[in-house]
Design an enzyme around this catalytic site. Structure first.
Site, short mmCIF file in Angstrom:
data_model
loop_
_atom_site.label_atom_id
_atom_site.label_comp_id
_atom_site.label_asym_id
_atom_site.label_seq_id
_atom_site.Cartn_x
_atom_site.Cartn_y
_atom_site.Cartn_z
N THR A 1 -28.37 -108.51 8.76
CA THR A 1 -27.57 -107.28 8.84
C THR A 1 -26.50 -107.38 9.91
O THR A 1 -25.70 -106.45 10.08
CB THR A 1 -28.48 -106.07 9.17
OG1 THR A 1 -29.20 -106.39 10.37
CG2 THR A 1 -29.45 -105.78 8.06
N VAL B 1 -22.94 -112.19 12.16
CA VAL B 1 -23.06 -113.60 11.78
C VAL B 1 -23.90 -113.72 10.50
O VAL B 1 -23.55 -114.47 9.58
CB VAL B 1 -23.67 -114.44 12.92
CG1 VAL B 1 -23.94 -115.87 12.47
CG2 VAL B 1 -22.75 -114.44 14.14
N SER C 1 -34.28 -102.32 9.95
CA SER C 1 -33.42 -102.52 8.76
C SER C 1 -34.21 -102.77 7.49
O SER C 1 -33.61 -102.98 6.43
CB SER C 1 -32.51 -103.73 8.98
OG SER C 1 -31.78 -103.59 10.14
N CYS D 1 -19.52 -120.09 19.89
CA CYS D 1 -18.33 -120.05 19.03
C CYS D 1 -17.10 -120.67 19.70
O CYS D 1 -16.33 -121.39 19.04
CB CYS D 1 -18.03 -118.61 18.63
SG CYS D 1 -18.39 -117.38 19.88
N GLN E 1 -11.04 -114.34 23.39
CA GLN E 1 -12.14 -114.23 22.42
C GLN E 1 -12.23 -112.82 21.83
O GLN E 1 -12.17 -111.82 22.55
CB GLN E 1 -13.46 -114.62 23.11
CG GLN E 1 -13.47 -116.09 23.50
CD GLN E 1 -14.75 -116.56 24.18
OE1 GLN E 1 -14.68 -117.26 25.17
NE2 GLN E 1 -15.90 -116.22 23.63
N SER F 1 -15.80 -109.46 17.91
CA SER F 1 -16.90 -109.73 16.97
C SER F 1 -17.86 -110.78 17.52
O SER F 1 -19.01 -110.84 17.10
CB SER F 1 -16.37 -110.17 15.61
OG SER F 1 -15.57 -111.33 15.76
N GLY F 2 -17.40 -111.57 18.49
CA GLY F 2 -18.28 -112.54 19.13
C GLY F 2 -19.39 -111.88 19.93
O GLY F 2 -20.36 -112.54 20.31
N LYS G 1 -21.34 -122.49 29.47
CA LYS G 1 -21.75 -122.98 28.13
C LYS G 1 -20.72 -123.94 27.56
O LYS G 1 -21.06 -124.96 26.96
CB LYS G 1 -21.88 -121.80 27.15
CG LYS G 1 -23.11 -120.95 27.29
CD LYS G 1 -23.02 -119.82 26.27
CE LYS G 1 -23.87 -118.64 26.63
NZ LYS G 1 -23.53 -117.44 25.84
N ARG H 1 -12.18 -111.81 27.10
CA ARG H 1 -12.35 -110.99 25.88
C ARG H 1 -11.04 -110.22 25.63
O ARG H 1 -10.50 -109.62 26.57
CB ARG H 1 -13.50 -110.00 26.09
CG ARG H 1 -13.90 -109.26 24.86
CD ARG H 1 -14.64 -110.10 23.86
NE ARG H 1 -15.98 -110.47 24.32
CZ ARG H 1 -16.75 -111.36 23.71
NH1 ARG H 1 -16.32 -112.00 22.63
NH2 ARG H 1 -17.94 -111.66 24.18
N HIS I 1 -11.21 -116.35 17.52
CA HIS I 1 -10.97 -116.69 18.92
C HIS I 1 -9.76 -117.62 19.02
O HIS I 1 -9.56 -118.50 18.18
CB HIS I 1 -12.16 -117.47 19.50
CG HIS I 1 -13.42 -116.68 19.65
ND1 HIS I 1 -13.52 -115.33 19.46
CD2 HIS I 1 -14.68 -117.10 20.04
CE1 HIS I 1 -14.78 -114.94 19.70
NE2 HIS I 1 -15.50 -115.99 20.04
N1 NAP Z 1 -20.69 -113.36 16.77
C1 NAP Z 1 -20.37 -114.63 17.03
O1 NAP Z 1 -19.19 -115.03 17.01
C2 NAP Z 1 -21.42 -115.60 17.35
C3 NAP Z 1 -21.08 -116.93 17.42
C4 NAP Z 1 -22.05 -117.85 17.72
C5 NAP Z 1 -23.32 -117.42 17.93
N2 NAP Z 1 -23.63 -116.10 17.86
C6 NAP Z 1 -25.02 -115.71 18.08
O2 NAP Z 1 -25.58 -115.25 16.85
C7 NAP Z 1 -26.57 -114.25 17.11
C8 NAP Z 1 -26.25 -112.99 16.33
O3 NAP Z 1 -24.97 -112.51 16.68
P1 NAP Z 1 -24.28 -111.32 15.88
O4 NAP Z 1 -22.89 -111.30 16.40
O5 NAP Z 1 -24.49 -111.43 14.41
O6 NAP Z 1 -25.10 -110.05 16.42
P2 NAP Z 1 -25.27 -108.60 15.75
O7 NAP Z 1 -24.10 -108.28 14.88
O8 NAP Z 1 -25.58 -107.68 16.86
O9 NAP Z 1 -26.56 -108.75 14.81
C9 NAP Z 1 -27.84 -109.01 15.34
C10 NAP Z 1 -28.81 -109.26 14.21
O10 NAP Z 1 -30.09 -109.60 14.75
C11 NAP Z 1 -31.08 -108.77 14.16
N3 NAP Z 1 -32.20 -108.53 15.08
C12 NAP Z 1 -32.15 -107.97 16.31
N4 NAP Z 1 -33.41 -107.89 16.83
C13 NAP Z 1 -34.24 -108.40 15.90
C14 NAP Z 1 -35.66 -108.59 15.83
N5 NAP Z 1 -36.46 -108.22 16.83
N6 NAP Z 1 -36.18 -109.15 14.73
C15 NAP Z 1 -35.38 -109.52 13.70
N7 NAP Z 1 -34.04 -109.37 13.70
C16 NAP Z 1 -33.47 -108.81 14.79
C17 NAP Z 1 -30.35 -107.49 13.86
O11 NAP Z 1 -31.10 -106.76 12.92
P3 NAP Z 1 -31.09 -105.13 12.91
O12 NAP Z 1 -29.83 -104.75 12.18
O13 NAP Z 1 -32.33 -104.83 12.16
O14 NAP Z 1 -31.10 -104.68 14.32
C18 NAP Z 1 -29.05 -108.04 13.31
O15 NAP Z 1 -29.22 -108.45 11.97
C19 NAP Z 1 -26.58 -114.09 18.62
O16 NAP Z 1 -27.57 -114.93 19.15
C20 NAP Z 1 -25.21 -114.57 19.04
O17 NAP Z 1 -25.19 -115.03 20.36
C21 NAP Z 1 -22.72 -115.19 17.56
#
Ligand code: NAP
Length: 344
Positions: free
Chosen positions: A11, A14, A40, A130, A157, A160-161, A214, A235, A242
């Site tokens: 949801t 990413v 969710s 990213c 950046q 959305s990151g 990082k 940011r 980015h």
């Molecule tokens: N965004 C980027 O550009 C980027 C790039 C590289 C890496 N990342 C990494 O990718 C990961 C996700 O990033 P995002 O940007 O997609 O974050 P996000 O939009 O906040 O989404 C977080 C996701 O994790 C789920 N989640 C949270 N707690 C959970 C739990 N206890 N059990 C199962 N699912 C859970 C959420 O589900 P619910 O909707 O149910 O809360 C949601 O689907 C992070 O580790 C981030 O550092 C992100």
């Protein structure tokens, strides 16, 4: 039979992109399962022209699942990835939880696909940050030709990151500015609308932020431990993609013209570099695309063997979802994994 793939964090920003990328690339999956937190459970996400009902991660049995694309943050990954891996399901993780573990390969397929074989130690493969992913895609072909000594990078950046709540914050603050409502900072330490913030992640004792650290640690692990890198991570009020202003110092001479030719041939790179108004790529054009765009390639007159360039890519795609799916494709193409249900 094809593979069974679970997307954890389906949801999120990413996770949703992972589902799109799997569908667009015709990934050889028989079944794709969308997982997230209990909050969710029962909600719906799109997968190509299908709708998937979201299941809860903590009650899902991974026994017959082959690949888990994990993007639910570091804490969830630390807790669940080893348990999932112990069920014989290979975890490709997007968080920073495993990136610096010597027993976990950190992979950008265009750069170090051969290192993937190390996954058997923990059944976990890490995806880089990213900002690192797009940088190493652009640096690798230049490093192969002229050996990089030092990189100085400033990032721009997108929000959305920082996850889906960060997108909402930019949107609501922008609206609040126009209608003169009070501005609330929840996700970012200062206002992001019509502003830039020179802090991503927490501060370390040495004055650098964790995001800046990082980029150093991951570039060394993926590309070459001898490369010196220093970063300022910023940011900016952009929704997706980015940008990076990159200064590179090489061991051997490399002209801007040669670099442009090398990058034109390099996997994952697209050079858009016309020395005229608008002859470069901006985040708006890179959003939704797979390539790492390289523009503004020029000689740096202040150092020996120096080049400057502008590197832009979609952080949700090459910076996360696309890279993770490409890693899964490497596993399959190199026959490092077989579908469990066929083997049974
Ligand atoms: N965004 C980027 O550009 C980027 C790039 C590289 C890496 N990342 C990494 O990718 C990961 C996700 O990033 P995002 O940007 O997609 O974050 P996000 O939009 O906040 O989404 C977080 C996701 O994790 C789920 N989640 C949270 N707690 C959970 C739990 N206890 N059990 C199962 N699912 C859970 C959420 O589900 P619910 O909707 O149910 O809360 C949601 O689907 C992070 O580790 C981030 O550092 C992100």
């Amino acid at each position: 039979m094809g593979y069974k793939v679970a997307v954890v964090g389906a949801t999120g920003n990413v996770g949703r992109e992972m589902l799109s990328v799997l569908s667009e690339r015709g990934f050889p999956a028989d079944e794709v399962v969308a997982l997230a937190s209990r909050r969710s459970q029962g909600s719906e996400v799109s997968f190509g022209d299908k709708i998937l009902k979201v299941k809860a991660l903590d009650t899902y049995d991974f026994s017959d699942t082959d690949i888990c694309l994990m993007s639910a943050g570091g804490a969830v990954s630390k807790e669940f990835s080893p348990r999932i891996a112990a069920k014989g399901c290979i975890v490709i993780d997007n968080s920073s939880a495993w990136r610096y573990d010597a027993d976990v390969p950190l992979i950008v397929p265009e750069v170090n696909a051969d290192a993937i074989v190390g996954f058997t130690k923990k059944n976990i493969i890490a995806n880089p940050n990213c900002s690192t992913a797009q940088l190493v895609v652009a640096l690798k072909p230049l490093h192969d030709r002229a050996t990089i000594k030092r990189v100085v990078v400033a990032t721009y950046q997108s929000v959305s990151g920082a996850g889906k709540d960060a997108l909402d914050e930019l949107f609501s603050q922008t609206r609040a500015v126009f209608v003169s409502d009070p501005i609330e900072n929840r996700k970012f330490p200062k206002r992001i609308a019509f502003n830039v913030i020179p802090q991503i992640d927490v501060f370390q004792d040495d004055g650098f932020t964790r995001e800046e650290w990082k980029m150093v640690a991951e570039t060394k692990k993926i590309l070459d431990p001898k490369i010196k890198l220093v970063a300022t991570c910023v940011r900016v009020p952009v929704f997706v993609a980015h940008s990076e202003a990159v200064a590179v110092e090489f061991e051997h001479p490399l002209s801007a013209d040669e670099a442009r030719e090398i990058l034109r041939e390099a996997p994952g790179c697209l050079v858009v570099d016309k020395r005229e108004d608008g002859g470069y790529v901006t985040p708006v054009e890179a959003a939704g695309e797979d390539a790492t765009y390289i523009s503004r390639i020029r000689d740096d007159p202040t150092v020996d063997n120096g080049l400057m360039m502008w590197v832009v890519s979609d952080n949700l795609r090459k910076g996360a979802a696309l890279n993770a799916v490409q890693i899964a494709e490497v596993l399959i193409n190199r026959k490092l994994i077989q579908p469990k249900r066929q083997a049974a």
